[in-house]
Design an enzyme around this catalytic site. Structure first.
Site, PDB file in Angstrom:
ATOM      1  CE1 TYR A  45      -2.957  -3.150   0.530  1.00  9.90           C
ATOM      2  CE2 TYR A  45      -3.466  -2.403   2.659  1.00  9.90           C
ATOM      3  CZ  TYR A  45      -3.674  -3.200   1.863  1.00  9.90           C
ATOM      4  OH  TYR A  45      -4.343  -4.630   1.768  1.00  9.90           O
ATOM      5  CG  ASN A  99      -4.242 -12.812  -1.319  1.00  7.68           C
ATOM      6  OD1 ASN A  99      -5.658 -12.546  -1.514  1.00  7.68           O
ATOM      7  ND2 ASN A  99      -3.714 -11.630  -0.592  1.00  7.68           N
ATOM      8  CE1 TYR A 107      -8.719  -9.496  -1.389  1.00  5.39           C
ATOM      9  CE2 TYR A 107      -7.517 -10.979   0.393  1.00  5.39           C
ATOM     10  CZ  TYR A 107      -7.893 -10.637  -0.972  1.00  5.39           C
ATOM     11  OH  TYR A 107      -7.361 -11.345  -1.935  1.00  5.39           O
ATOM     12  N   PRO A 123     -14.829  -6.518   1.458  1.00  7.42           N
ATOM     13  CG  PRO A 123     -15.137  -5.379   3.469  1.00  7.42           C
ATOM     14  CD  PRO A 123     -13.997  -5.852   2.644  1.00  7.42           C
TER      15      PRO A 123
END
Length: 317
Positions: A67, A164, A211, A213
């Protein structure tokens, strides 16, 4: 608005052998400093979003190296200097190797260095949850997790997570019982892991965090059947109509609670016993404040089941 902790539903969540105090609503921070992921982001908005979340009673901040290639962690690190660190749960992730064009790397030496680098950016002595962000195609997963467990034993991280990973990779990573928490793509229109992952996680007392959502905005209720082309790559017309109809049902429930569809969808995750914490993102203070209001939406068992049934067709998608 400052919420009282009893209204924020602060609770103890068991993550492996660690227990953390948090609300079931956290903050996803990919829009905080994530200039490489989103256009027109403003760092000041990022600072304001994190402060607003913390001031509203949110306990868990979920970030990652990718990020902004560390920028999100830096912003969070600066903000938390003015707060009681012991009352904040910080989760971060790494796998992209900055020394190799951000190629995915799960090698033990890389992960150990990634933790040390994250600690510096976050300006903290420990990280509550550290995830391997993505699996690589060569490192034995149990060896990668064992490296993080060494840092856990040293007190640098408090819980070991994977993100993941396929169900098979989760099992490989957890051969020695060292995985505390899993983060994965899950929402009401992407539910297959209820069958493929959740039984194993429950059996092995591994916490779960979803994640996406709100399905990149699809579940906010702002779209109609006329918007199908925006989502044609992911859903058939029949599936999209099912989603719009399910959101109409959700809207009626939301109206009974004087809430938005977004808040009601988030309340469904908060109510779900299989979910440890839900982490919607926010681009600005207003979105952060709106998300927090989901904690004031108390769904009845009948309302929870009504939403669940409305989206039941997606349990295999």
């Amino acid at each position: 608005m400052i919420f009282k902790e009893e209204k924020m539903m602060v609770q103890e969540i068991k993550i492996g052998k660690s227990t953390v105090q948090t609300t079931k609503l956290g903050l996803g921070t990919n829009k905080v400093g994530g200039h490489n992921l989103f256009q027109n982001l403003n760092d000041q908005d990022g600072y304001d979003v994190v402060r607003k979340a913390l001031d509203s009673g949110i306990k868990l901040l979920d970030t990652a190296y990718i990020y902004g290639e560390g920028r999100s962690e830096e912003i969070i690190g600066e903000v938390i200097q003015n707060y009681d660190r012991s009352k904040i749960v910080i989760a971060t992730k790494a796998a992209q190797d900055p020394q190799n064009n951000n190629q995915i790397n799960n090698e033990p030496a890389f992960l150990k260095q990634a933790v040390k680098d994250a600690l510096k950016r976050l300006q903290t002595a420990y990280i509550d949850i550290f995830y391997i962000h993505f699996p690589d195609n060569k490192t034995p997963k149990n060896e990668a997790v064992a490296a993080l467990n060494e840092l856990k034993q040293a007190g640098l991280i408090r819980a070991v997570g994977v993100s993941n990973f396929t169900p098979e990779q989760i099992k490989e990573a957890n051969i020695d019982g060292l995985v505390d928490i899993v983060e994965d793509h899950y929402n009401l229109v992407h539910r297959q892991i209820e069958k493929t992952e959740w039984p194993y996680l429950k059996q092995n007392k591994i916490a779960f965090v979803p994640y996406f959502p709100l399905a990149s905005g699809l579940l906010t209720g702002r779209y109609t059947l006329n918007d199908y082309e925006k989502f044609a790559d992911d859903y058939s017309k029949v599936e999209f109509e099912t989603i719009i109809n399910a959101l109409a049902i959700t809207q009626k429930i939301a109206d009974r609670h004087s809430a938005t569809v977004t808040q009601t969808i988030l309340a469904w995750y908060i109510t779900n016993p299989n979910i440890a914490v839900v982490i919607p993102g926010a681009r600005n203070q207003q979105q952060a404040a709106g998300n927090v209001e989901a904690l004031n939406v108390t769904l009845s068992e009948a309302e929870f089941q009504q939403i669940d049934k409305a989206f039941a067709d997606f349990k295999n998608k």
